[in-house]
Design a protein around this motif. Structure first.
Motif, mmCIF file in Angstrom:
data_model
loop_
_atom_site.group_PDB
_atom_site.id
_atom_site.type_symbol
_atom_site.label_atom_id
_atom_site.label_comp_id
_atom_site.label_asym_id
_atom_site.label_seq_id
_atom_site.Cartn_x
_atom_site.Cartn_y
_atom_site.Cartn_z
ATOM 1 N N THR A 85 2.990 -0.496 0.286
ATOM 2 C CA THR A 85 3.541 -1.765 -0.200
ATOM 3 C C THR A 85 4.815 -2.141 0.558
ATOM 4 O O THR A 85 5.176 -3.309 0.641
ATOM 5 N N ASN A 86 5.500 -1.134 1.110
ATOM 6 C CA ASN A 86 6.724 -1.380 1.869
ATOM 7 C C ASN A 86 6.520 -1.326 3.381
ATOM 8 O O ASN A 86 7.304 -1.906 4.133
ATOM 9 N N THR A 87 5.484 -0.612 3.829
ATOM 10 C CA THR A 87 5.363 -0.349 5.265
ATOM 11 C C THR A 87 4.297 -1.156 5.997
ATOM 12 O O THR A 87 4.396 -1.341 7.211
ATOM 13 N N SER A 88 3.272 -1.633 5.286
ATOM 14 C CA SER A 88 2.144 -2.301 5.959
ATOM 15 C C SER A 88 2.581 -3.468 6.842
ATOM 16 O O SER A 88 2.143 -3.604 7.987
ATOM 17 N N GLY A 89 3.474 -4.313 6.298
ATOM 18 C CA GLY A 89 3.931 -5.478 7.059
ATOM 19 C C GLY A 89 4.691 -5.076 8.312
ATOM 20 O O GLY A 89 4.519 -5.678 9.384
ATOM 21 N N GLN A 90 5.522 -4.044 8.198
ATOM 22 C CA GLN A 90 6.313 -3.585 9.349
ATOM 23 C C GLN A 90 5.419 -2.944 10.404
ATOM 24 O O GLN A 90 5.643 -3.099 11.612
ATOM 25 N N ILE A 91 4.381 -2.237 9.943
ATOM 26 C CA ILE A 91 3.428 -1.617 10.873
ATOM 27 C C ILE A 91 2.641 -2.695 11.608
ATOM 28 O O ILE A 91 2.468 -2.647 12.833
ATOM 29 N N GLU A 92 2.152 -3.679 10.845
ATOM 30 C CA GLU A 92 1.364 -4.759 11.434
ATOM 31 C C GLU A 92 2.181 -5.549 12.454
ATOM 32 O O GLU A 92 1.665 -5.971 13.490
ATOM 33 N N ALA A 93 3.469 -5.734 12.165
ATOM 34 C CA ALA A 93 4.344 -6.470 13.074
ATOM 35 C C ALA A 93 4.850 -5.592 14.223
ATOM 36 O O ALA A 93 5.594 -6.071 15.088
ATOM 37 N N LYS A 94 4.445 -4.322 14.218
ATOM 38 C CA LYS A 94 4.844 -3.361 15.259
ATOM 39 C C LYS A 94 6.362 -3.173 15.340
ATOM 40 O O LYS A 94 6.926 -2.937 16.406
ATOM 41 N N LYS A 95 6.997 -3.271 14.176
ATOM 42 C CA LYS A 95 8.444 -3.041 14.116
ATOM 43 C C LYS A 95 8.777 -1.576 13.909
ATOM 44 O O LYS A 95 9.921 -1.165 14.077
ATOM 45 N N VAL A 96 7.761 -0.810 13.496
ATOM 46 C CA VAL A 96 7.896 0.647 13.365
ATOM 47 C C VAL A 96 6.650 1.283 13.960
ATOM 48 O O VAL A 96 5.637 0.613 14.176
ATOM 49 N N LYS A 97 6.729 2.569 14.229
ATOM 50 C CA LYS A 97 5.555 3.307 14.686
ATOM 51 C C LYS A 97 4.960 4.054 13.499
ATOM 52 O O LYS A 97 5.688 4.657 12.716
ATOM 53 N N ALA A 98 3.638 4.003 13.369
ATOM 54 C CA ALA A 98 2.953 4.662 12.258
ATOM 55 C C ALA A 98 2.171 5.855 12.789
ATOM 56 O O ALA A 98 1.509 5.765 13.832
ATOM 57 N N PHE A 99 2.250 6.986 12.062
ATOM 58 C CA PHE A 99 1.646 8.220 12.553
ATOM 59 C C PHE A 99 0.534 8.781 11.677
ATOM 60 O O PHE A 99 -0.369 9.440 12.185
ATOM 61 N N ALA A 100 0.577 8.540 10.372
ATOM 62 C CA ALA A 100 -0.442 9.113 9.498
ATOM 63 C C ALA A 100 -0.354 8.508 8.111
ATOM 64 O O ALA A 100 0.663 7.898 7.746
ATOM 65 N N VAL A 101 -1.423 8.687 7.326
ATOM 66 C CA VAL A 101 -1.436 8.295 5.923
ATOM 67 C C VAL A 101 -1.582 9.548 5.073
ATOM 68 O O VAL A 101 -2.034 10.592 5.564
ATOM 69 N N THR A 102 -1.198 9.461 3.808
ATOM 70 C CA THR A 102 -1.155 10.645 2.945
ATOM 71 C C THR A 102 -2.363 10.771 2.022
ATOM 72 O O THR A 102 -2.377 11.628 1.138
ATOM 73 N N THR A 103 -3.358 9.935 2.210
ATOM 74 C CA THR A 103 -4.548 9.973 1.354
ATOM 75 C C THR A 103 -5.555 10.991 1.884
ATOM 76 O O THR A 103 -5.469 11.453 3.020
ATOM 77 N N ALA A 104 -6.545 11.337 1.038
ATOM 78 C CA ALA A 104 -7.565 12.302 1.440
ATOM 79 C C ALA A 104 -8.503 11.706 2.489
ATOM 80 O O ALA A 104 -9.052 12.416 3.335
ATOM 81 N N LYS A 105 -8.694 10.375 2.425
ATOM 82 C CA LYS A 105 -9.556 9.683 3.399
ATOM 83 C C LYS A 105 -8.760 8.581 4.084
ATOM 84 O O LYS A 105 -7.774 8.093 3.556
ATOM 85 N N ARG A 106 -9.222 8.179 5.241
ATOM 86 C CA ARG A 106 -8.575 7.086 5.956
ATOM 87 C C ARG A 106 -8.670 5.796 5.139
ATOM 88 O O ARG A 106 -9.603 5.614 4.349
ATOM 89 N N LEU A 107 -7.732 4.912 5.381
ATOM 90 C CA LEU A 107 -7.703 3.647 4.663
ATOM 91 C C LEU A 107 -8.453 2.582 5.442
ATOM 92 O O LEU A 107 -8.565 2.656 6.670
ATOM 93 N N SER A 108 -8.944 1.568 4.730
ATOM 94 C CA SER A 108 -9.718 0.502 5.377
ATOM 95 C C SER A 108 -8.872 -0.727 5.704
ATOM 96 O O SER A 108 -9.341 -1.636 6.384
ATOM 97 N N THR A 109 -7.625 -0.744 5.230
ATOM 98 C CA THR A 109 -6.742 -1.871 5.519
ATOM 99 C C THR A 109 -6.608 -2.052 7.026
ATOM 100 O O THR A 109 -6.359 -1.077 7.743
ATOM 101 N N PRO A 110 -6.767 -3.283 7.533
ATOM 102 C CA PRO A 110 -6.730 -3.515 8.984
ATOM 103 C C PRO A 110 -5.546 -2.879 9.709
ATOM 104 O O PRO A 110 -5.720 -2.251 10.758
ATOM 105 N N ALA A 111 -4.353 -2.984 9.139
ATOM 106 C CA ALA A 111 -3.161 -2.459 9.811
ATOM 107 C C ALA A 111 -3.115 -0.929 9.810
ATOM 108 O O ALA A 111 -2.377 -0.333 10.603
#
Length: 329
Positions: free
Chosen positions: A208-234
């Protein structure tokens, strides 16, 4: 019959009848239902609450408003509901803090498992491991290499004691077996501002806090904490932490709804029924998906299962917090 009992019997019956009438009349005409959010307006829990308020109005047949009662890591708002009139018109929307506060706070003014009626879970919010845009690493393997080359220099931001980012950070350091300098802030906003500005290296925080920043490439994203990958485009191309070698690493920041202990069973059922309808509302689902949140559809929608889940979360987080030695008065 004992004369005293004979005198008290009608009074007791009248009291029972009154409680039954209140339960049957819920929600009372022209009386609002307040969702208490134990955090400031504009934050992720507040956003979920406002979306939920809109979705609840029709099935409840009442005006539903959001009331922010921030402070002391969410304990002020939670205590406000614990002490409120148990008539269904004051409920609490709280996140994972319901399960971590018993370990974090030495003088918690309420008993989490005893002072609330559990109404059902609302959503699960995944977490992401992100870093400043100037980090030389572009994937998790490169991040690990960079961290090992910079032992004693890596710092990790969080939004304050007991915040989602703080808890995720504790687990991340333990799973990595790597000590970092934690940098606490007074909220997610200032923590993210310094990450964007390059003053800190890493943060583990909710989608809820990071998706927009990731999509805008303002931060680098390395991993998610869920058991399965997420389907959200970003986020769909990000590996899970389990994929990169951290066995059983799974952290989600869930939200649940609660009423004061003693709320009549009929009122609890009406609130639970309304919640189930609200969580199927297409507009609510769309808004939650936009935040990277996953609306609950499983057995945790039932009050008893919700309570069982929170008890398991208390057992899960207690040892992590105690090992880290972090406490609040």
């Amino acid at each position: 019959m004992n004369p005293l009992l004979k005198t008290l019997a009608p009074v007791a019956l009248a009291a029972v009848a009154t409680v039954g009438a209140h339960a049957a009349d819920f929600p009372v005409k022209d009386k609002v239902v307040s969702i208490v959010v134990p955090f400031a307006a504009g934050g992720p829990t507040d956003r979920v609450a406002r979306d939920l308020a809109e979705a609840l109005r029709k099935p409840l047949g009442a005006t539903v408003v959001v009331e922010n009662a921030a402070g002391a890591g969410g304990t002020i708002g939670a205590n406000k509901v614990a002490k409120a009139q148990p008539d269904g018109h004051t409920v609490l929307l709280h996140h994972i803090g319901m399960s971590t506060q018993p370990a974090l706070y030495r003088n918690l003014p309420y008993k989490t498992m005893d002072d609330f009626e559990f109404l059902g879970m609302v959503n699960d919010v995944p977490m992401t491991v992100i870093g400043r845009s100037t980090l030389p690493a572009n994937n998790f393997a490169e991040l690990r290499t960079w961290m090992n080359a910079n032992k004693g220099k890596v710092n990790l931001a969080n939004a304050g004691l007991g915040a989602a980012s703080h808890l995720c950070g504790l687990m991340f350091m333990e799973a990595m077996q790597f000590d970092m300098t934690t940098v606490p802030y007074k909220g997610t906003g200032p923590a993210m501002t310094d990450l964007l500005g390059g003053q800190v290296d890493l943060m583990c925080d909710q989608t809820t806090n990071t998706s927009g920043q990731i999509e805008a490439k303002k931060v680098k994203a390395f991993a998610v904490t869920t058991a399965k990958r997420l389907s959200t485009p970003a986020l769909k191309d990000l590996p899970t932490l389990q994929e990169v070698g951290m066995k059983n690493f799974e952290v989600t920041i869930w939200h649940g709804m609660y009423a004061p202990k003693g709320t009549p069973a009929a009122t609890v059922k009406k609130l639970n029924d309304a919640l189930k309808v609200a969580l199927k509302d297409p507009e609510f689902i769309k808004k939650q998906e936009g935040l990277g949140a996953i609306v609950v559809t499983d057995k945790r929608l039932e009050p008893a299962e919700h309570k069982k889940f929170v008890a398991a979360e208390i057992a899960k987080w207690g040892p992590v917090i105690k090992k880290a030695g972090v406490y609040a008065d």
